[in-house]
Write a protein that holds these residues in place. Structure first.
Motif, mmCIF file in Angstrom:
data_model
loop_
_atom_site.group_PDB
_atom_site.id
_atom_site.type_symbol
_atom_site.label_atom_id
_atom_site.label_comp_id
_atom_site.label_asym_id
_atom_site.label_seq_id
_atom_site.Cartn_x
_atom_site.Cartn_y
_atom_site.Cartn_z
ATOM 1 N N THR A 1 0.816 -1.157 0.125
ATOM 2 C CA THR A 1 0.070 -0.146 -0.042
ATOM 3 C C THR A 1 1.014 1.153 0.005
ATOM 4 O O THR A 1 1.655 1.266 0.779
ATOM 5 N N GLU A 2 0.624 2.267 -0.888
ATOM 6 C CA GLU A 2 1.443 3.469 -0.856
ATOM 7 C C GLU A 2 1.096 4.316 0.239
ATOM 8 O O GLU A 2 -0.064 4.412 0.602
ATOM 9 N N VAL A 3 2.144 4.684 0.902
ATOM 10 C CA VAL A 3 2.080 5.375 2.232
ATOM 11 C C VAL A 3 2.821 6.812 1.910
ATOM 12 O O VAL A 3 2.658 7.569 3.159
ATOM 13 N N GLY A 4 3.425 7.003 1.046
ATOM 14 C CA GLY A 4 4.355 8.277 0.894
ATOM 15 C C GLY A 4 5.096 8.532 -0.576
ATOM 16 O O GLY A 4 5.055 7.638 -1.108
ATOM 17 N N ALA A 5 5.217 9.981 -0.758
ATOM 18 C CA ALA A 5 5.769 10.119 -2.061
ATOM 19 C C ALA A 5 6.618 11.314 -1.800
ATOM 20 O O ALA A 5 6.398 12.084 -1.065
ATOM 21 N N MET A 6 7.983 11.065 -2.561
ATOM 22 C CA MET A 6 8.742 12.261 -2.274
ATOM 23 C C MET A 6 8.222 13.380 -2.995
ATOM 24 O O MET A 6 7.972 13.351 -4.030
ATOM 25 N N PRO A 7 8.075 14.674 -2.380
ATOM 26 C CA PRO A 7 7.860 15.938 -2.788
ATOM 27 C C PRO A 7 8.899 16.263 -4.017
ATOM 28 O O PRO A 7 9.916 15.746 -4.347
ATOM 29 N N GLU A 8 8.190 16.988 -5.069
ATOM 30 C CA GLU A 8 8.707 17.491 -6.242
ATOM 31 C C GLU A 8 10.135 17.799 -5.961
ATOM 32 O O GLU A 8 11.039 17.804 -6.788
ATOM 33 N N GLU A 9 10.186 19.116 -5.083
ATOM 34 C CA GLU A 9 11.435 19.640 -4.878
ATOM 35 C C GLU A 9 12.656 18.789 -4.259
ATOM 36 O O GLU A 9 13.718 19.055 -4.508
ATOM 37 N N VAL A 10 12.058 17.771 -3.509
ATOM 38 C CA VAL A 10 13.238 16.864 -2.881
ATOM 39 C C VAL A 10 13.386 16.006 -4.047
ATOM 40 O O VAL A 10 14.834 15.521 -4.269
ATOM 41 N N PHE A 11 12.680 15.374 -4.934
ATOM 42 C CA PHE A 11 13.032 14.605 -5.991
ATOM 43 C C PHE A 11 14.004 15.222 -6.755
ATOM 44 O O PHE A 11 14.695 14.661 -7.516
#
Length: 225
Positions: free
Chosen positions: A141-151
């Motif tokens: 289950t997806e529980v988090g996504a790296m923010p665009e600025e961190v990516f």
């Protein structure tokens, strides 16, 4: 893959036993495993269970005193090694689509997976999944996504060509490292937060492609990168 399993008392670090078990796993036409018990009179690598399935390579491992979870690649799967019996099983959970450069870690007694999601050979984002359900009917289950600025910090603007990062984890803190550009970001599973860290200094380009590790300060246990 190695897994030390020391016997320690919670009351004092000085009471920790120096006894441990190492697990070695190899891939190829089948997965083979061996264990070494330091408490044995003549420690040696003893063959344990084999898994008659081919994997191109094995990723990192995570686990506890009962089970070792190993990331299999080509095809993608989670392999489960029972430390007591020495037997292997394949976790019946479909792996996320487009997964690349994945890393397993355990936090709060739960199994997590962090990895890039690629399309047409390009990593578009980095996600975190947690294993839910029973072992017989588990799913990611997806529980988090790296923010665009961190990516963007991690890939250093190489959106069209970047495809790989290295990772290390401790106590629910995971550092992802772009070895080409020396970029380092951190994920904290306790609060789901992402942090951009200062670039790694002191390594030239050739050295940075070969090195990544973490340092633990005794009795403080901070992941320093």
């Amino acid at each position: 893959v190695v897994l030390p399993t020391p016997a320690c008392s919670s009351s004092s670090s000085s009471s920790c036993s120096r006894e441990f078990t190492l697990v070695a796993v190899t891939a190829g036409a089948r997965v083979r495993s061996y264990t070494l018990d330091s408490a044995a009179p003549s420690p040696r690598w003893d063959p344990r269970g084999d898994l008659p399935l081919p994997f191109a390579l094995l990723g990192n491992a995570a686990g506890d005193r009962r089970q070792l979870f190993v990331l299999g690649r080509g095809p993608d799967a989670i392999l489960v090694f029972d430390l007591a019996t020495g037997q292997w099983t394949v976790l019946p959970a479909a792996m996320p689509l487009g997964l690349t450069t994945a890393h397993l870690f355990v936090f709060g007694g739960r199994l997590f997976l962090v990895g890039g999601v690629e399309r047409f050979g390009v990593v578009e984002r980095v996600l975190v999944w947690r294993l839910e359900g029973s072992e017989a009917a588990a799913e990611w289950t997806e529980v988090g996504a790296m923010p665009e600025e961190v990516f963007d910090e991690l890939v250093a603007g190489r959106h069209g060509s970047f495809w790989h990062f290295q990772a290390a984890d401790r106590m629910g803190i995971v550092c992802l490292y772009n070895a080409v550009d020396g970029r380092l970001v951190m994920f904290d599973a306790a609060d789901g937060g992402w942090t951009r860290l200062s670039r790694v200094s002191g390594l030239d380009v050739e050295e940075s492609r070969r090195w990544f590790g973490h340092v633990v300060e005794p009795r403080v246990e901070l992941l320093l990168g």
